[in-house]
Write a protein that holds these residues in place. Structure first.
Motif, short mmCIF file in Angstrom:
data_model
loop_
_atom_site.label_atom_id
_atom_site.label_comp_id
_atom_site.label_asym_id
_atom_site.label_seq_id
_atom_site.Cartn_x
_atom_site.Cartn_y
_atom_site.Cartn_z
N SER A 108 16.45 24.06 -42.44
CA SER A 108 15.67 24.69 -43.50
C SER A 108 14.53 23.77 -43.90
CB SER A 108 16.57 24.97 -44.71
OG SER A 108 16.86 23.76 -45.37
N LYS A 109 13.69 24.23 -44.81
CA LYS A 109 12.54 23.41 -45.23
C LYS A 109 12.82 22.72 -46.57
CE LYS A 109 8.94 23.03 -42.43
NZ LYS A 109 8.39 21.68 -42.13
N MET A 110 14.08 22.74 -46.98
CA MET A 110 14.49 22.13 -48.25
C MET A 110 13.93 20.71 -48.42
SD MET A 110 18.23 20.78 -49.11
CE MET A 110 17.70 19.07 -49.06
N ILE A 111 13.39 20.44 -49.59
CA ILE A 111 12.89 19.09 -49.87
C ILE A 111 14.05 18.21 -50.34
CG2 ILE A 111 11.41 17.77 -51.46
CD1 ILE A 111 9.41 20.12 -51.24
N ALA A 112 14.09 17.00 -49.82
CA ALA A 112 15.18 16.10 -50.17
C ALA A 112 15.23 15.88 -51.68
CB ALA A 112 15.00 14.78 -49.44
N ASN A 113 16.45 15.82 -52.21
CA ASN A 113 16.65 15.73 -53.65
C ASN A 113 17.38 14.41 -53.96
OD1 ASN A 113 17.92 15.93 -56.20
ND2 ASN A 113 17.71 18.16 -56.15
N ARG A 114 16.61 13.44 -54.45
CA ARG A 114 17.19 12.10 -54.68
C ARG A 114 18.36 12.15 -55.64
NH1 ARG A 114 12.75 7.30 -54.68
NH2 ARG A 114 12.16 7.59 -52.51
N SER A 115 18.26 13.03 -56.63
CA SER A 115 19.30 13.16 -57.63
C SER A 115 20.61 13.58 -56.98
CB SER A 115 18.83 14.21 -58.63
OG SER A 115 19.40 14.03 -59.86
N GLU A 116 20.53 14.58 -56.14
CA GLU A 116 21.70 15.09 -55.44
C GLU A 116 22.31 13.99 -54.57
OE1 GLU A 116 22.79 18.04 -56.18
OE2 GLU A 116 24.52 17.66 -54.87
N GLY A 117 21.46 13.30 -53.81
CA GLY A 117 21.96 12.26 -52.90
C GLY A 117 22.57 11.08 -53.64
N SER A 118 22.08 10.81 -54.83
CA SER A 118 22.59 9.64 -55.57
C SER A 118 24.08 9.77 -55.87
CB SER A 118 21.81 9.47 -56.88
OG SER A 118 22.19 10.46 -57.83
N TRP B 109 15.42 9.07 -59.92
CA TRP B 109 16.80 9.15 -60.40
C TRP B 109 16.75 9.29 -61.93
CZ3 TRP B 109 20.20 4.85 -57.59
CH2 TRP B 109 20.36 5.22 -56.25
N SER B 110 17.48 10.25 -62.46
CA SER B 110 17.59 10.40 -63.91
C SER B 110 18.54 9.33 -64.46
CB SER B 110 18.16 11.78 -64.24
OG SER B 110 19.51 11.84 -63.81
N ASP B 111 18.59 9.20 -65.76
CA ASP B 111 19.54 8.26 -66.37
C ASP B 111 20.97 8.61 -65.96
OD1 ASP B 111 17.52 6.87 -67.55
OD2 ASP B 111 17.74 7.77 -69.54
N ALA B 112 21.25 9.89 -65.87
CA ALA B 112 22.60 10.31 -65.47
C ALA B 112 22.87 9.90 -64.02
CB ALA B 112 22.75 11.82 -65.64
#
Lengths: 377, 377
Positions: free
Chosen positions: A311-321, A358-361
């Motif tokens: 897919s063309k999904m953009i990588a999500n740093r939050s998800e990967g963290s 990356w968010s604080d969470a």
């Protein structure tokens, strides 16, 4: 204390007293030898420069581990025997030592302090399997069972040699099955690096084997696991890679391309190599915010490669963290000069703080909440 | 045609006819052997799987190179002899062959077509030095002079062995000095990988040596250059690393930390290791937008480490992209099925397009404008 605020160290080593005694009794590497002034030195690699590494109570004394934790604000440590584990023992010795050390480690954790006003302990552990050539698979399964039954052991640490042929050896399939079924986490850690001749003749201390050899070894071992289909056969296996997976995240698209162009391998796997990378957990021991941000992208983009057509999904740093976990590598990397806080630890904490995107969470997650969840602390 | 719109391939290989003839005459690897149906096979590594790689006119015929370029919209190629270059020859043979092949390559470029309505040619080249054990430094300097005098040769390609002791051999200092003074670009390319035993016994085709061994070799060689102080002694040396620098960008903070903790090495260098990484040029041959975005961050953050106390500067992908250059690795990585455009090329072009944080101008830069500037095309 709020679980989301805990600082949890998932990469922190110990040589339990029984292990240190055994190392002192040995005539060949790995061994502990007496040094001047009543000190001792640890020799774990052949041809150690500087006469070996200073070794002392920080390796075996629980109080020293707790002092280190207090000094750095670490609430919980998931401790593991440092390399080279039991790799150099006979099957009988390795089996006996694994069983005894797992019991020792459970006691080390269970009799240790708890977090104030909490049932959560400050120390948990990764156990050991007697992974040496010619050991029986039944013996390995016995120790998996022992670890699974120990309330404070949350997984097991292992090197990359397996039974002598590496981790892509099908003989290990029953072991992966048992580990997967028990919900234990495998902490995969290097020791051997790559053939030293690659590093040339110049005197560069430990730099090349540690900075490059170690991550290369982890990268090769994990790639061999991917290529052998282990993650297709055991999709729920939980593998935590030391040193943020070494070079694997950065080479995973090249790996996918090489697989794709090799008639021998192209048809063998169910998914693109990058999909399997997303099943991994990585410690956040990479010393830089750019590295951490990048590995979180690589972990999250795995979803892009689930199907044959990416897919063309953009990588999500939050998800990967969410698959990354703080670690210190203590008692290795002591600072050259005496300081209150170790530079390597401060660098990794600052790096987590400085990751763009990356968010604080997310940062709280990497510092501790992800470990609380992964290990059900 | 506007220079900013050119697509320039800086990583594209050739075996010139003279080189192919020499490979056909050999009884040991590297060699070209006859295959069924009048075809030929190339053996460049020991124990090649699948009887070697199909080899044909795409390796030596200029028309085939131009056809490949046309098919993929590539305006200019900076071609280089493919590995293993002259590594296996005697000093006399290597010297003679280097001199002849440099002349051949200059002719290959100069007699080839130009870009319509332009004085810019479509083909430029990286020359060769006779880098083999016991060759005289004077001989090497002769060939540096020859390359510098050839109008269409913009640099030289080299492997990692130097005179047999690697590139951190001080004997090479006069060669670095001459290359730096001539303003030539060194294209550093792997061939040997790491000791094959690390890859185990399973049949994985070329995947492990190519996906991991190659980048590991480049990473080790460049790290050894950094550790030996070459970039302190030759601060204007321009080094272009194959395969986006392998694992070096991802391991550069770990490298800095290991140096920092090693008394033997800590005091030796003028700067943090990450500063030197920013002096490098990287091809954009890494097959993923996350990889490319990350390496551009690592290149730009080097400025943070110029002084002893690192600044808090946030990495700037745009800035870092200026040291990255499109490449194809042609004629390697042909697709398994016949298609109009090669998958590996399309992937790298799409990856450039998909990098988060690169402006259109940055992308044009990576596709061609950076090469136009670096090589003064």
């Amino acid at each position: 204390m709020c679980a989301a605020r805990l600082l949890v160290d998932v990469h922190t080593h110990v040589y339990l007293p029984r292990y240190a005694t055994m190392l002192r009794s040995r005539a060949a590497v790995p061994r502990i030898i007496p040094w001047t002034g009543g000190e001792e030195r640890l020799l774990i690699l052949d041809h150690e420069p500087s006469g070996g590494r200073p070794v002392g109570s920080q390796y075996w004394d629980r109080e020293e581990k707790l002092k280190f934790m207090d000094r750095h604000g670490i609430d919980v440590s998931v401790v593991s025997t440092a390399n080279p584990w039991l790799d150099f023992l006979s099957p009988t010795q390795a089996q006996e030592m694994a069983t005894e050390l797992n019991a020792d480690l459970e006691e080390y954790c269970s009799t240790g302090p708890a977090i104030p006003d909490s049932t959560t302990k400050r120390l948990y552990g990764f156990g050991l399997l007697p992974l040496v050539p010619t050991v029986s698979v039944d013996a390995l399964l016995e120790n998996v069972k022992q670890i699974a039954a120990a309330p404070h052991l949350k997984g097991l640490i292992m090197g990359t040699r397996g039974l002598g042929k590496g981790l892509d050896d099908e003989a290990l399939d029953p072991v992966w099955a048992a580990i997967e079924a028990a919900g234990l986490v495998i902490f995969l850690h290097p020791h051997y690096g790559v053939e030293n001749s690659a590093f040339g003749e110049k005197e560069n201390g430990h730099v090349l084997p540690l900075a490059l050899g170690f991550p290369f070894e982890t990268t090769i071992a994990t790639t061999r696991l991917i290529l052998s289909g282990v993650f297709d056969r055991f999709p729920d296996l939980r593998l935590l890679l030391a040193h943020s997976g070494g070079a694997l995240p950065a080479l995973s698209s090249r790996l996918a391309s090489c697989i794709d162009h090799d008639p021998l391998v192209a048809a063998r796997l169910k998914h693109d190599a990058r999909y399997y990378v997303g099943k991994l957990y990585l410690d956040a021991v990479s010393y830089g915010p750019e590295e951490m941000g990048f590995t979180s992208e690589v972990l999250s983009r795995a979803a892009r490669y689930k199907d044959i057509t990416p897919s063309k999904m953009i990588a999500n740093r939050s998800e990967g963290s969410k698959r990354m976990l703080f670690g210190t590598d203590h008692p290795f990397f002591p600072p050259l000069n005496s300081v209150e806080k170790w530079k390597s630890v401060v660098e990794n904490l600052e790096a987590i703080e400085d990751v763009q995107g990356w968010s604080d969470a997310d940062k709280e997650g990497v510092r501790g909440a992800n470990a609380v969840s992964l290990f059900s602390l």
